[in-house]
Enzyme design. Sequence first.
Site, PDB file in Angstrom:
ATOM      1  N   GLY A  45      27.542  35.303  46.356  1.00 50.06           N
ATOM      2  CA  GLY A  45      28.347  36.408  46.878  1.00 50.06           C
ATOM      3  C   GLY A  45      27.570  37.658  47.238  1.00 50.06           C
ATOM      4  N   ASP A 101      28.423  41.012  43.955  1.00 51.68           N
ATOM      5  CA  ASP A 101      29.389  41.444  44.959  1.00 51.68           C
ATOM      6  C   ASP A 101      30.509  42.270  44.344  1.00 51.68           C
ATOM      7  OD1 ASP A 101      30.400  39.247  43.606  1.00 51.68           O
ATOM      8  OD2 ASP A 101      30.784  38.045  45.408  1.00 51.68           O
ATOM      9  N   ASP A 104      34.810  42.155  38.413  1.00 55.37           N
ATOM     10  CA  ASP A 104      36.231  41.849  38.231  1.00 55.37           C
ATOM     11  C   ASP A 104      36.522  41.932  36.728  1.00 55.37           C
ATOM     12  OD1 ASP A 104      38.810  40.977  38.763  1.00 55.37           O
ATOM     13  OD2 ASP A 104      38.264  38.871  38.885  1.00 55.37           O
ATOM     14  N   LYS A 132      37.108  46.138  40.608  1.00 59.24           N
ATOM     15  CA  LYS A 132      38.570  46.189  40.470  1.00 59.24           C
ATOM     16  C   LYS A 132      38.871  46.908  39.163  1.00 59.24           C
ATOM     17  CE  LYS A 132      39.629  41.924  42.979  1.00 59.24           C
ATOM     18  NZ  LYS A 132      39.937  40.479  42.808  1.00 59.24           N
ATOM     19  N   PHE A 153      42.937  39.650  46.117  1.00 57.02           N
ATOM     20  CA  PHE A 153      41.788  38.782  46.346  1.00 57.02           C
ATOM     21  C   PHE A 153      41.164  39.154  47.675  1.00 57.02           C
ATOM     22  CE2 PHE A 153      39.284  35.002  47.027  1.00 57.02           C
ATOM     23  CZ  PHE A 153      38.743  34.833  45.766  1.00 57.02           C
ATOM     24  N   VAL A 154      39.923  39.603  47.648  1.00 57.49           N
ATOM     25  CA  VAL A 154      39.279  40.110  48.856  1.00 57.49           C
ATOM     26  C   VAL A 154      38.183  39.159  49.318  1.00 57.49           C
ATOM     27  CG1 VAL A 154      39.826  42.508  48.372  1.00 57.49           C
ATOM     28  CG2 VAL A 154      37.700  41.561  47.478  1.00 57.49           C
ATOM     29  N   ASP A 160      33.772  35.267  49.088  1.00 61.95           N
ATOM     30  CA  ASP A 160      34.357  34.058  49.669  1.00 61.95           C
ATOM     31  C   ASP A 160      35.715  33.733  49.079  1.00 61.95           C
ATOM     32  OD1 ASP A 160      33.146  33.288  47.094  1.00 61.95           O
ATOM     33  OD2 ASP A 160      33.833  31.289  47.650  1.00 61.95           O
ATOM     34  N   ARG A 166      32.561  34.330  54.021  1.00 59.13           N
ATOM     35  CA  ARG A 166      31.449  35.205  53.613  1.00 59.13           C
ATOM     36  C   ARG A 166      30.888  35.973  54.809  1.00 59.13           C
ATOM     37  NH1 ARG A 166      30.249  33.822  48.305  1.00 59.13           N
ATOM     38  NH2 ARG A 166      30.224  31.612  47.790  1.00 59.13           N
TER      39      ARG A 166
END
Length: 181
Positions: A45, A101, A104, A132, A153-154, A160, A166
């Site tokens: 990511g 990336d 979370d 987040k 969800f981004v 991805d 991506r």
Amino acid sequence: MLNDIDRILITQEEIAARVRELGREITATYDQSDPNLTLVPILSGSVIFLADVMRQLPIRMKIGLVTVSSYQGATTEGVAPQMPTISDLDIAGQDVLVIDDILDTGRTLRLVTSRIRELQPRSVRTCVLLRKPSRAPSDFTADFIGFDVEDSFVVGYGLDYDGHYRNYPNIGVLRPELYES
Ligand code: IMP
Ligand code: MG
């Protein structure tokens, strides 16, 4: 691909501007007279973020790769991250900057940084493009954070969904019908 994006949260221009700022913040943090920096990007990511942010760091550096996967395809609930293979990282005495990336639940970065500390680096810091805040633990955060985002969800700019998107250049939210079944 473009039809699958419901809305853009962060444009590529906003990302580029923030990555330049992050580059200045990171550069100011490290002692330029004694550079010993190793960037440790968590694959896959972080590849696009890595490529952009490292070019904003006018510092002597190396790269050491770590692969961890916690999400499996469709779900937005992470399973326990797999143990990364980091034993071949040559980072004793180095300043290590782990790049990911998104922060979370924090499980991935916690795991990777604890394994990295076992290899006796001089320092360990973390840098994420996104966080987040509604999900991140109160007792763990990253040293450098690009943007806080809502709990959706981004995808895009390296992030991805089931291996795809991506290469989408902005950060966007997928159309919900693509992953809610
Ligand atoms: P954590 O271990 O819960 O902090 O999860 C971090 C990892 O989960 C990241 O490296 C991402 O690969 C993945 N992840 C978490 N949220 C998202 C998202 O919204 N989109 C894509 N990947 C995500
Ligand atoms: Mg990841």
